[in-house]
Scaffold this active site. Sequence first.
Site, PDB file in Angstrom:
ATOM      1  N   GLU A  53      -0.097   0.438   2.596  1.00  0.00           N
ATOM      2  CA  GLU A  53      -0.936   0.057   1.464  1.00  0.00           C
ATOM      3  C   GLU A  53      -0.051  -0.530   0.367  1.00  0.00           C
ATOM      4  OE1 GLU A  53      -4.536   2.073  -1.155  1.00  0.00           O
ATOM      5  OE2 GLU A  53      -2.827   3.326  -0.609  1.00  0.00           O
ATOM      6  N   LYS A 130     -11.226  -1.041   1.456  1.00  0.00           N
ATOM      7  CA  LYS A 130     -11.098   0.408   1.257  1.00  0.00           C
ATOM      8  C   LYS A 130     -12.347   0.989   0.600  1.00  0.00           C
ATOM      9  CE  LYS A 130      -7.948   3.790  -0.872  1.00  0.00           C
ATOM     10  NZ  LYS A 130      -6.741   3.923  -1.732  1.00  0.00           N
ATOM     11  N   CYS A 170      -5.332   5.072   3.259  1.00  0.00           N
ATOM     12  CA  CYS A 170      -4.847   6.110   2.358  1.00  0.00           C
ATOM     13  C   CYS A 170      -5.876   7.222   2.067  1.00  0.00           C
ATOM     14  CB  CYS A 170      -4.359   5.464   1.064  1.00  0.00           C
ATOM     15  SG  CYS A 170      -3.224   6.493   0.095  1.00  0.00           S
TER      16      CYS A 170
END
Length: 283
Positions: A53, A130, A170
Amino acid sequence: MSDLSTTPTRSAPFRVAALQMVSTPERERNLEDAARLIAEAASDGAQLVLLPEYFCFMGFKETDKLAVRETYGDGPIQRFLAEAARRHGLWVIGGTLPLAVSEPSADRERVLNTSLVFDPQGREVARYDKIHLFNFEKGDESFDEARTIRPGGEVRTFDAPFGRVGLSVCYDLRFPELYRRMGDVAMIVVPSAFTYTTGRAHWEMLLRARAVENQCYVLAAAQGCTHENGRRTWGHSMLVDPWGEIVAERADEGPGVVAGDIERRRIEEVRRSLPAWRHRVLA
């Protein structure tokens, strides 16, 4: 005429690599570092590489990413990923990069935190924005991604030579329902920038849990060290197998390559001996 003996089959081991980085506020320097790590992984036989990321940019302020955001479909970061895939003839999953929100009425001060996947010909084959945005307050540490990032809303997967791959980023790692919605996958990828505090506490257990729950491989590429903006990330990029065993891990801070093989027979062996995937009742 192509050499069929070199064409990967679904049953053959497929080498993957997680690239650990310490990204900076300078986009071009980050791309140079990423290029070096991709070349290193390719020379070791990797057929798929995963960048972390924010691989391309980690600014001093959260709003700094607005200056390097790209329009979906073109930009120096997207061109870099496509060219790297084409040059080395491998799959490249581009960690995340900031993409402009396309709707005319959308926030002008937020971006999408997006993973793009390129095949060995340099063609984009998948995109994931995301979904879950990190928010954390403890002592001097304070993060609220929603201030500068607009969440995505769709689960995404793509088909690789060894099977389906599920895309996540993440903080998504803490939400197991996301991975259930991916369906039957051979591997989950988790490009990350876990903080040192949360990574030390939960990183390994969450990665291993997602692998065991879904009886698949998990490949996690992380940021790892103290960055120029003062942020410290946990690192420990790793590959976990469907039984929850760590196949490969980077124990040190700093940039590097973590590589291992994906084996379909390992997935089948685990699911045959403990058929939890088949025993699911609630989907």
